[in-house]
Write a protein that holds these residues in place. Structure first.
Motif, mmCIF file in Angstrom:
data_model
loop_
_atom_site.group_PDB
_atom_site.id
_atom_site.type_symbol
_atom_site.label_atom_id
_atom_site.label_comp_id
_atom_site.label_asym_id
_atom_site.label_seq_id
_atom_site.Cartn_x
_atom_site.Cartn_y
_atom_site.Cartn_z
ATOM 1 N N ASN A 6 0.790 -1.262 0.062
ATOM 2 C CA ASN A 6 0.068 0.098 -0.073
ATOM 3 C C ASN A 6 0.781 1.277 -0.164
ATOM 4 O O ASN A 6 0.651 2.482 0.415
ATOM 5 C CB ASN A 6 -0.972 -0.041 1.244
ATOM 6 N N VAL A 7 1.839 1.108 -0.767
ATOM 7 C CA VAL A 7 2.697 2.377 -0.928
ATOM 8 C C VAL A 7 2.414 3.150 -2.071
ATOM 9 O O VAL A 7 2.509 2.261 -3.415
ATOM 10 C CB VAL A 7 4.220 2.075 -1.076
ATOM 11 N N TRP A 8 1.997 4.412 -2.277
ATOM 12 C CA TRP A 8 1.438 4.800 -3.209
ATOM 13 C C TRP A 8 2.463 5.378 -4.131
ATOM 14 O O TRP A 8 3.590 5.894 -3.720
ATOM 15 C CB TRP A 8 0.502 6.353 -2.819
ATOM 16 N N VAL A 9 2.286 5.611 -5.507
ATOM 17 C CA VAL A 9 3.232 5.846 -6.538
ATOM 18 C C VAL A 9 4.144 7.230 -6.202
ATOM 19 O O VAL A 9 5.296 7.391 -6.106
ATOM 20 C CB VAL A 9 2.665 5.940 -8.023
ATOM 21 N N HIS A 10 3.400 8.254 -5.881
ATOM 22 C CA HIS A 10 3.632 9.376 -5.492
ATOM 23 C C HIS A 10 4.704 9.377 -4.588
ATOM 24 O O HIS A 10 5.604 10.423 -4.166
ATOM 25 C CB HIS A 10 2.659 10.403 -5.596
ATOM 26 N N LYS A 11 4.669 8.523 -3.723
ATOM 27 C CA LYS A 11 5.421 8.282 -2.424
ATOM 28 C C LYS A 11 6.745 7.489 -2.731
ATOM 29 O O LYS A 11 7.325 7.046 -1.594
ATOM 30 C CB LYS A 11 4.772 7.926 -1.404
ATOM 31 N N ASN A 12 6.972 6.559 -3.765
ATOM 32 C CA ASN A 12 7.697 5.753 -4.166
ATOM 33 C C ASN A 12 8.756 6.003 -5.059
ATOM 34 O O ASN A 12 8.571 6.315 -6.482
ATOM 35 C CB ASN A 12 6.820 4.660 -4.556
ATOM 36 N N PRO A 13 10.076 6.423 -4.797
ATOM 37 C CA PRO A 13 10.955 6.897 -5.484
ATOM 38 C C PRO A 13 11.460 5.967 -6.780
ATOM 39 O O PRO A 13 12.199 6.426 -7.849
ATOM 40 C CB PRO A 13 12.183 7.372 -4.953
ATOM 41 N N LYS A 14 10.995 4.666 -6.438
ATOM 42 C CA LYS A 14 11.511 3.614 -7.561
ATOM 43 C C LYS A 14 10.869 4.005 -9.141
ATOM 44 O O LYS A 14 11.503 3.681 -9.854
ATOM 45 C CB LYS A 14 10.947 2.039 -7.230
ATOM 46 N N ILE A 15 9.861 4.639 -8.941
ATOM 47 C CA ILE A 15 9.058 5.027 -10.257
ATOM 48 C C ILE A 15 9.827 6.085 -11.064
ATOM 49 O O ILE A 15 10.028 6.022 -12.315
ATOM 50 C CB ILE A 15 7.600 5.330 -10.033
ATOM 51 N N LEU A 16 10.761 6.732 -10.258
ATOM 52 C CA LEU A 16 11.636 7.544 -11.046
ATOM 53 C C LEU A 16 12.982 6.992 -11.769
ATOM 54 O O LEU A 16 13.194 7.139 -12.937
ATOM 55 C CB LEU A 16 12.461 8.629 -10.001
ATOM 56 N N ILE A 17 13.397 5.882 -11.168
ATOM 57 C CA ILE A 17 14.272 5.065 -11.951
ATOM 58 C C ILE A 17 13.477 4.419 -12.926
ATOM 59 O O ILE A 17 14.263 4.370 -14.161
ATOM 60 C CB ILE A 17 14.769 4.062 -11.119
ATOM 61 N N SER A 18 12.262 3.902 -13.025
ATOM 62 C CA SER A 18 11.620 3.372 -14.088
ATOM 63 C C SER A 18 11.563 4.325 -15.264
ATOM 64 O O SER A 18 11.847 4.120 -16.265
ATOM 65 C CB SER A 18 10.541 2.909 -13.668
ATOM 66 N N PHE A 19 11.174 5.625 -14.987
ATOM 67 C CA PHE A 19 11.032 6.726 -15.801
ATOM 68 C C PHE A 19 12.209 7.249 -16.493
ATOM 69 O O PHE A 19 11.833 7.795 -17.870
ATOM 70 C CB PHE A 19 10.427 8.045 -15.151
ATOM 71 N N MET A 20 13.277 7.064 -15.894
ATOM 72 C CA MET A 20 14.538 7.484 -16.372
ATOM 73 C C MET A 20 14.954 6.398 -17.435
ATOM 74 O O MET A 20 15.194 6.614 -18.526
ATOM 75 C CB MET A 20 15.522 7.826 -15.419
ATOM 76 N N PHE A 21 15.036 5.217 -16.878
ATOM 77 C CA PHE A 21 15.559 4.150 -17.991
ATOM 78 C C PHE A 21 14.784 3.695 -18.993
ATOM 79 O O PHE A 21 15.428 3.353 -20.127
ATOM 80 C CB PHE A 21 16.017 2.850 -16.889
ATOM 81 N N PHE A 22 13.563 3.562 -18.806
ATOM 82 C CA PHE A 22 12.763 2.978 -20.004
ATOM 83 C C PHE A 22 12.938 3.933 -21.228
ATOM 84 O O PHE A 22 13.185 3.420 -22.361
ATOM 85 C CB PHE A 22 11.187 2.935 -19.759
ATOM 86 N N PRO A 23 12.595 5.314 -21.230
ATOM 87 C CA PRO A 23 12.802 6.357 -22.294
ATOM 88 C C PRO A 23 14.406 6.308 -22.874
ATOM 89 O O PRO A 23 14.541 6.246 -24.131
ATOM 90 C CB PRO A 23 12.545 7.654 -21.767
ATOM 91 N N MET A 24 15.210 6.063 -21.901
ATOM 92 C CA MET A 24 16.685 6.008 -22.541
ATOM 93 C C MET A 24 16.777 4.894 -23.203
ATOM 94 O O MET A 24 17.567 4.946 -24.126
ATOM 95 C CB MET A 24 17.673 6.119 -21.134
ATOM 96 N N GLY A 25 16.398 4.000 -22.957
ATOM 97 C CA GLY A 25 16.378 2.515 -23.557
ATOM 98 C C GLY A 25 15.802 2.781 -24.905
ATOM 99 O O GLY A 25 16.316 2.094 -26.001
ATOM 100 N N VAL A 26 14.706 3.234 -25.119
ATOM 101 C CA VAL A 26 13.963 3.409 -26.283
ATOM 102 C C VAL A 26 14.944 4.439 -27.414
ATOM 103 O O VAL A 26 15.079 4.042 -28.481
ATOM 104 C CB VAL A 26 12.647 4.189 -26.242
ATOM 105 N N GLN A 27 15.386 5.264 -26.671
ATOM 106 C CA GLN A 27 16.314 6.158 -27.537
ATOM 107 C C GLN A 27 17.817 5.472 -27.997
ATOM 108 O O GLN A 27 17.932 5.690 -28.995
ATOM 109 C CB GLN A 27 17.097 7.468 -26.358
ATOM 110 N N PHE A 28 18.138 4.594 -27.053
ATOM 111 C CA PHE A 28 19.154 3.945 -27.541
ATOM 112 C C PHE A 28 18.665 2.924 -28.758
ATOM 113 O O PHE A 28 19.598 3.109 -29.812
ATOM 114 C CB PHE A 28 19.828 3.011 -26.495
#
Ligand code: UDP
Ligand code: MG
Length: 323
Positions: free
Chosen positions: A270-292
């Protein structure tokens, strides 16, 4: 087995890059001619490439070439660098064996026969090794030792002295390689990529008696950057998507993994997304992967344009029978 067979009486081209060496040229040509005669090499040409000297170097080269038809001069409009000078020499060389040499008399011309003998044994490239180098230790010898070590690991061609200009090549090798930046020092590694047989031999090295060295420590950085290019060209020139796409897929995978982890945290802890920094890592890596991956696709287009527009082949044939 070497790539190319040798003839009996080889014509030798000696390519010398020259930048502001007026104090050295007279002695260089004199010593070189005497030394070649002594080593019984009489089928040769000397190509002096004036890399935009501001002193009297070109006048001296022209004077020599007027007296001796075996001495040829090429003059650049401005200073393009030692690599370009060597490249121009290669393009204009007529020899079966091509030797490069510095104009400042630091290389000893009496080593030339040693290199040629090794070529006749079947090597395609023979590299000089300044075993007892007469240069300042801290600014020249130490950085060069480190650079040689790194280049050896990255390219897989372990030589003690990539930086030594005194080297010998079969003509087929140099006619097939293009040079940019500071890349002449990587010639053995580039030659290795086209399948050449390479060796090294200790050569004499002397102190610079006249004129100044044209380089300092900053060259080391250029050499390291060029090394990236060489490695990239060698490993991925024909399939860049394997490199970029590979990194891209890995980054996307990490991105998805962290997104799923965030989802797990929400459902079970029950940890909300806006309180979970893991989502930042996901947001950073996925678009970077697409760019590559997209970058890899663009690189694929470039490779096709490069090979197909010049009708280049991604392979080199050694021999054929009944074709
Ligand atoms: N050289 C050149 N263009 C340049 C710098 C150097 O043609 O921009 C030539 C220079 O005249 C010499 C050789 O390259 O014949 C090696 O240069 P240098 O002796 O300065 O280098 P070092 O031996 O100190 O590494
Ligand atoms: Mg020198």
């Amino acid at each position: 087995m070497s790539l190319y067979k040798m003839k009996k009486d080889n014509f030798i081209s000696i390519v010398i890059p020259v930048y502001n060496e007026e104090e050295n040229l007279e002695e260089l040509v004199k010593e070189l001619k005497t030394s070649l005669k002594f080593q019984k090499i009489d089928n040769y040409e000397i190509i002096l490439v004036d890399d935009g000297s501001e002193d009297k170097s070109w006048e001296i080269i022209r004077k020599f070439s007027e007296k001796d038809k075996n001495i040829k001069g090429i003059r650049f409009t401005r200073n393009f660098g030692q690599t370009s000078a060597i490249y121009a020499g290669f393009q204009n060389a007529n020899g079966d064996i091509i030797i490069t040499l510095d104009a400042d008399l630091q290389n000893d011309p009496s080593d030339i026969k040693k290199l040629i003998k090794l070529m006749e044994k079947g090597y395609d490239v023979v590299s000089g090794w300044r075993k007892e180098r007469k240069d300042p230790f801290l600014t020249r010898i130490l950085p060069s030792k480190i650079a040689n070590w790194i280049i050896g690991i990255v390219t897989g061609v372990k030589l003690h002295d990539y930086g030594c200009t005194l080297k010998a090549y079969k003509k087929e090798i140099v006619k097939n390689i293009k040079l940019y930046g500071e890349m002449h020092r990587f010639l053995p590694a580039l030659a290795h990529m086209v399948g050449a047989k390479i060796t090294e031999i200790p050569v004499n090295h002397r102190e610079r008696k006249r004129g100044k060295s044209k380089y300092g420590l900053s060259r080391t950085f250029k050499v390291i950057l060029d090394l990236f290019t060489v490695k990239f060209l060698g490993a991925f020139q024909t399939k860049p998507i394997y490199l970029f796409g590979g990194i891209g897929i890995m980054l996307c995978f990490i991105g998805i993994l962290f997104a799923l982890w965030t989802l797990y945290d929400k459902i079970f802890l029950n940890v909300w997304v806006h309180k979970n920094p893991k989502i930042l890592i996901s947001f950073m890596f996925f678009p970077m992967g697409v760019q590559f991956i997209l970058m890899g696709l663009i690189a694929e287009l470039l490779v096709r344009a490069y090979f197909e527009s010049q009708d280049k082949k991604p392979y080199i044939i050694k021999e054929k029978t009944n074709c």
